[in-house]
Design an enzyme around this catalytic site. Structure first.
Site, mmCIF file in Angstrom:
data_model
loop_
_atom_site.group_PDB
_atom_site.id
_atom_site.type_symbol
_atom_site.label_atom_id
_atom_site.label_comp_id
_atom_site.label_asym_id
_atom_site.label_seq_id
_atom_site.Cartn_x
_atom_site.Cartn_y
_atom_site.Cartn_z
ATOM 1 N N LYS A 193 0.847 -1.183 0.000
ATOM 2 C CA LYS A 193 0.000 0.000 0.000
ATOM 3 C C LYS A 193 0.889 1.242 0.000
ATOM 4 C CE LYS A 193 -3.432 -2.631 2.573
ATOM 5 N NZ LYS A 193 -2.699 -3.903 2.464
ATOM 6 N N HIS A 463 -7.293 -3.284 12.039
ATOM 7 C CA HIS A 463 -6.612 -3.512 10.762
ATOM 8 C C HIS A 463 -5.200 -2.932 10.764
ATOM 9 C CE1 HIS A 463 -6.265 -3.603 6.244
ATOM 10 N NE2 HIS A 463 -6.921 -4.730 6.450
ATOM 11 N N ASP A 470 11.476 -1.740 21.870
ATOM 12 C CA ASP A 470 12.260 -1.012 22.885
ATOM 13 C C ASP A 470 11.933 0.469 22.941
ATOM 14 O OD1 ASP A 470 13.486 -3.310 23.706
ATOM 15 O OD2 ASP A 470 15.319 -3.006 22.541
#
Length: 566
Positions: A193, A463, A470
């Protein structure tokens, strides 16, 4: 020990023969249909590349000005898009600001109200001279969603479909049937995407394009996470786009449309006649030769009244970053293990193994597999805290994926992994209602004002896809922590080294855990779902919010579905 259905047990012996004959006949028909369709030769494609001089565009110059104001050594900047309003308005800002190129790469673009707004803006950009390239995985471009392909007939717009399936686009079942002879390839999808403007600004993350990703779905809305990026890292994203765009698996859409597909495009009508009649501008009018699409009916929507995000003032975090991205060949024909050790998930797991204190995982589809489980076990032995936020059964839009995840719950808890499952109630879901932008405000973008909300009874579904390590390293992208992302789909993810951005993302996730998720605990003969302290909802001893039918479905799927297929 096996049991049989009482209903079936009472059937006469000939019933089973009839059933067997019926299924054999169906199998033969499906097999024959699957062998008939084939793809055309993907020849004559013209290669193209990203715009290599972003600094001469207003968007590129804005990046340079923002960097000078920040007096930073880092050449890339980021802003989290954690709610439906900024997710939409940031994309509108990139479209409106682009002068040279707009490159979009998506697994799915649905034909609905939100994409009518976005595609109208893309059409306007193309008509002012911007080159628009859209690379779309082919699996979902069927039925009503095939109407998105009409944009390919606009001047300055090119659409290519990645790893296409043979057959017409009238419905999904038909396309699956015609691909049964090549199930392995059908299973592999381009899941990347990217949304890029002038190679200067870009967006990546979990969202596809459609109503349910922008808080306006009728039945379901996704809680998702994107990141807006600017500067040098966007060129890396553009290079990745070009690799897929110019790959042999990317077909120009015109080569894949048959006469039946074109007829369906001609017949298309707006979903809302009243809205179309009242709207001032048409959306997706296709300007083509009369011999190709002579009678396409345009539609329209009320244009978004809320202005795009202001890129001049949006807060930016400047930080070192790198891009994890799979090669296009991962989706191509061949062995699932061909890219073993070199995938986005492999890179992410390597980063996780370096954790010293804390790993926070957000994955809607969480099916770890043996290797991931071994890594989690090693981290826990070193004292690293691991927290996982995933979907509950009720909020999961893929019951099969939940069946795969459920296999690992007991072992995860036994090794000390903290597991949280998000509720399906949209009233508690951040980013839809009660977050940075209430769901109603996002819906107003498409309905033209309050009172037109159509998603009040919809369920929320997680979604977002991210890992925070850390408190200083954030990985945000399209990847899930499952074997499908590791072995089947191509994925992309941004690795950002910034304590400030990691802290912001962690706070958002912890807010969800504290207000909209159950913590999973072991019980003598099962599990206990513990509600957050002070929550308006209570504890549960069975899958919260899930119907009996859904629970039974998952139990039936569980023993049979292999992890890598979920």
């Amino acid at each position: 020990m096996t049991t049989s259905s009482p209903t079936i047990a009472k059937r006469p012996p000939q019933f089973f023969w009839l059933l067997l004959v019926r299924w054999c006949t169906i199998a033969l028909l499906l097999g024959g249909a699957g062998g008939c369709a084939s793809l055309p030769a993907n020849e004559g494609r013209t290669p193209s590349t990203f715009f290599a001089q972003p600094e001469i565009t207003p968007l590129g110059q804005l990046v340079q000005a923002r960097r000078a104001q920040a007096t930073t050594r880092s050449d890339s900047a980021f802003h989290l898009l954690d709610d439906v309003e900024t997710a939409l308005t940031s994309r509108l800002a990139l479209i409106d600001g682009a002068q040279r190129t707009l490159d979009l790469q998506y697994y799915a673009i649905h034909a609905d109200a939100s994409t009518e707004v976005l595609l109208q803006r893309l059409r306007d950009a193309a008509r002012r001279g911007v080159r628009v390239r859209i690379l779309l995985d082919d699996f979902n471009s069927v039925g009503a969603d095939a109407q998105v392909l009409r944009l390919a007939f606009e001047p300055n717009v090119q659409i290519r479909l990645f790893n296409p399936l043979p057959g017409n686009r009238s419905n999904m079942i038909g396309r699956i049937i015609t691909s049964l002879h090549d199930v392995g390839r059908m299973q592999k999808r381009m899941h990347n995407k990217l949304f890029l403007a002038d190679s200067a600004w870009g967006i990546t993350g979990g969202r596809n394009l459609g109503d349910q990703y922008f808080g306006t779905g009728d039945k379901q809305n996704f809680v998702d996470l994107d990141v807006l990026a600017a500067g040098r890292i966007v060129r890396d994203m553009a290079v990745s786009f070009d690799r897929f765009w110019n790959d042999e698996l990317a077909y120009p859409v015109q080569t894949l449309l048959d006469p039946e597909d074109l007829d369906e495009l001609r017949k298309w009508q707006p979903a809302s006649a009243a809205r179309a009649a009242e709207a001032p501008k048409p959306v997706l009018p296709v300007t083509v030769s009369p011999t190709v699409l002579p009678s396409v009916t345009p539609t329209a929507v009320v244009q978004a009244e809320r202005p795009p995000m202001d890129l001049r003032t949006v807060p930016l975090v400047w930080a070192p970053a790198t891009l994890l991205v799979d090669a296009p060949g991962k989706v191509g024909p061949g062995d699932d293990e061909v890219n073993a050790g070199e995938t986005v998930i492999d890179g992410l797991l390597n980063l996780m193994q370096q954790a010293q204190r804390d790993v926070l995982i957000i994955s809607p589809y969480f099916v770890p597999g043996e290797r991931m489980m071994a890594i989690y076990g090693q981290l826990r032995k070193r004292g690293v805290r691991i927290r996982v936020l995933t979907n509950s059964l009720a909020s999961n839009d893929a019951p099969a994926a939940h069946a795969g995840y459920a296999r690992y719950r007991e072992d995860l808890l036994a090794m000390g992994v903290e597991v949280y499952e998000m509720r399906s109630d949209p009233e508690t879901a951040p980013g839809l209602q009660g977050g940075h932008a209430p769901e109603r405000r996002a819906r107003d973008l498409f309905t033209g004002g309050p009172g037109g909300s159509k998603g009040g009874s919809s369920r929320a579904s997680l979604h977002s896809k991210a890992v925070i390590i850390d408190g200083r390293l954030s990985v945000i992208g399209s990847m899930n922590l499952d074997l499908r992302s590791q072995l089947k789909n191509s994925e992309v993810g941004l690795v950002i080294r910034s304590g400030a951005l990691a802290q912001e993302a962690t706070q958002q996730v912890e807010q969800t855990m504290a207000t909209a998720a159950y913590r999973l605990e072991r019980k003598d003969h099962g599990f206990h779902w513990r509600a957050p302290p002070g929550a308006a909802f209570g504890d549960e001893d069975s899958e919260p919010g899930a119907s009996t039918k859904l629970r039974l479905l998952v139990r039936m799927l569980g023993p049979f579905a292999p992890d890598q297929m979920l």
